[in-house]
Design a protein around this motif. Sequence first.
Motif, short mmCIF file in Angstrom:
data_model
loop_
_atom_site.label_atom_id
_atom_site.label_comp_id
_atom_site.label_asym_id
_atom_site.label_seq_id
_atom_site.Cartn_x
_atom_site.Cartn_y
_atom_site.Cartn_z
N UNK A 13 12.15 -23.71 44.59
CA UNK A 13 13.33 -24.52 44.29
C UNK A 13 13.67 -24.37 42.81
N UNK A 14 14.85 -24.84 42.43
CA UNK A 14 15.26 -24.83 41.04
C UNK A 14 14.68 -26.01 40.29
N UNK A 15 14.93 -26.04 38.98
CA UNK A 15 14.37 -27.07 38.12
C UNK A 15 14.78 -28.47 38.58
N UNK A 16 16.05 -28.66 38.88
CA UNK A 16 16.55 -29.99 39.23
C UNK A 16 15.81 -30.55 40.44
N UNK A 17 15.69 -29.75 41.50
CA UNK A 17 15.02 -30.24 42.71
C UNK A 17 13.54 -30.49 42.45
N UNK A 18 12.90 -29.61 41.69
CA UNK A 18 11.47 -29.77 41.40
C UNK A 18 11.21 -31.08 40.65
N UNK A 19 12.10 -31.42 39.72
CA UNK A 19 11.92 -32.63 38.92
C UNK A 19 12.30 -33.88 39.70
N UNK A 20 13.45 -33.85 40.37
CA UNK A 20 13.92 -35.04 41.07
C UNK A 20 13.07 -35.34 42.30
N UNK A 21 12.65 -34.30 43.03
CA UNK A 21 11.79 -34.51 44.20
C UNK A 21 10.36 -34.84 43.78
N UNK A 22 9.89 -34.21 42.72
CA UNK A 22 8.54 -34.47 42.23
C UNK A 22 7.47 -33.75 43.02
N UNK A 23 7.46 -33.96 44.33
CA UNK A 23 6.45 -33.37 45.21
C UNK A 23 7.16 -32.51 46.24
N UNK A 24 6.59 -31.33 46.55
CA UNK A 24 7.19 -30.45 47.56
C UNK A 24 7.09 -31.08 48.94
N UNK A 25 7.99 -30.74 49.87
CA UNK A 25 7.97 -31.34 51.21
C UNK A 25 6.70 -31.04 52.00
N UNK A 26 5.96 -30.01 51.59
CA UNK A 26 4.70 -29.69 52.27
C UNK A 26 3.50 -30.32 51.56
N UNK A 27 3.78 -31.28 50.66
CA UNK A 27 2.75 -32.01 49.91
C UNK A 27 2.14 -31.19 48.78
N UNK A 28 2.73 -30.03 48.51
CA UNK A 28 2.25 -29.22 47.40
C UNK A 28 2.83 -29.67 46.06
N UNK A 29 2.21 -29.21 44.98
CA UNK A 29 2.73 -29.47 43.64
C UNK A 29 3.57 -28.29 43.20
N UNK A 30 4.61 -28.56 42.45
CA UNK A 30 5.45 -27.47 41.97
C UNK A 30 4.83 -26.79 40.74
N UNK A 31 4.99 -25.48 40.71
CA UNK A 31 4.50 -24.65 39.61
C UNK A 31 5.59 -23.66 39.21
N UNK A 32 5.71 -23.32 37.92
CA UNK A 32 6.69 -22.31 37.53
C UNK A 32 6.32 -20.96 38.12
N UNK A 33 7.33 -20.19 38.57
CA UNK A 33 7.06 -18.90 39.21
C UNK A 33 6.41 -17.90 38.25
N UNK A 34 6.63 -18.08 36.96
CA UNK A 34 5.97 -17.24 35.96
C UNK A 34 5.76 -18.06 34.70
N UNK A 35 4.75 -17.69 33.93
CA UNK A 35 4.43 -18.39 32.69
C UNK A 35 4.76 -17.47 31.52
#
Length: 432
Positions: A13-35
Amino acid sequence: MKYYSTNNHKHQVGLSEAVIKGLAPDNGLYMPERIPVLPNDLIEKMSEMSFREIGYAVIGALFSEDLTEKQIHELVDHTLSFDAPIVEVEEDLYSLELFHGPTLAFKDVGARFCSKLMSMLVEDKSKTLRVLVATSGDTGSAVANGFLGVEGVEVIILFPKGKVSKLQEKQFTTLGQNITALEVEGVFDDCQTLVKQAFLDRELNEKLMLTSANSINIARWIPQSLYYFYAFSRLPKTSKKVAFAVPSGNFGNIGAGILAQQMGLPIAQFVAATNVNKVVPEYLHGFPFKAKPSIPTVSNSMDVGNPSNFPRLLALYGGDEKRFRENVKGYFYTDEQTVEAIQAIQPKGYTLDPHGAVGYLGLKDFMAENPGYVGVFLETAHPGKFRDVVEEALGEKLILPERLAAFLEGEKKVIPMGKSFEEFKGYLEGLV
């Protein structure tokens, strides 16, 4: 920049959804695709840069694809409105003081960043954003004060009855306005489970716009990397390797340090220091990760038996458990050892809080086993926040900072809550 779920790399997902949702729908935590990796010359120049200038560079590298330069500067300026000095406690051993913010705890950095970023990203201003927060102490006070009075946002804090220090309680149960405190009959892990269940309940999420400001949210987690860069830049120039010891409960803070390391900061070693809630130190010593019921201790903010950020730590190492265990060494300490550390350091002119004491012990043990390091331990909260423990340990009264003492005057207002999800869901549905 896209953000993936730790439970499914294909879910992005994009930044907005990751921040506003907080937690992924599969109960996972969001991580940046690259560091992103910062240039070595920039890291070397940080010794000449201010805290905010370092913040512009680090946050810019992470968020420049999604935010304007003006927004990045606004975010950093709002977040870093106070200092985070390092203080030499012993030769080659430093305390990173993270208690100079509004609520005198390290979580002020993440909470202020999170509240500002959320207000930037919420597109539908007509809907109320409800921030659910489970706390074992300092998260509640930092988030409550970070979001206090923010228009269009309501904060609901769940905390375990009788397991948070009185002063910590006062910092989030006396504010009123858009802050509500739910006193849960249970332990921190019960509070955390209720929050996660709410995010995964489809019916609730169709009615309410829910988000989290715990360290499971990238907007709380990522900015904590900033003070690692700042602390490293303020260490005296040395040829010795540098180790950071982090008193750990939910393991977001040490994860932010590992993020800084992977962005190019030359930290040689991390020390994860816990109280007797030792599931991660046991894992780091070669045992399987196994969540356990939490045990109450004098370092209550670390009383976590199932750390939410453990999947994020694994993700940072690409699932390579060997590399994880090599880069992070685990230690745990009893209440008696914690109190003894507070007593031992006081004659040297430094007062530890119980969590900083655990970090100090971990760093001392690591450095004794591995000579040739310069070490930094994180002093995550002002000792006055744990006044009863520290005063009993030292046999003397602490002088509280004025803004901390002011919280004691407020009237505690809470809503009692059981630990069943049905009861919590019923309460949330009543807000519609």
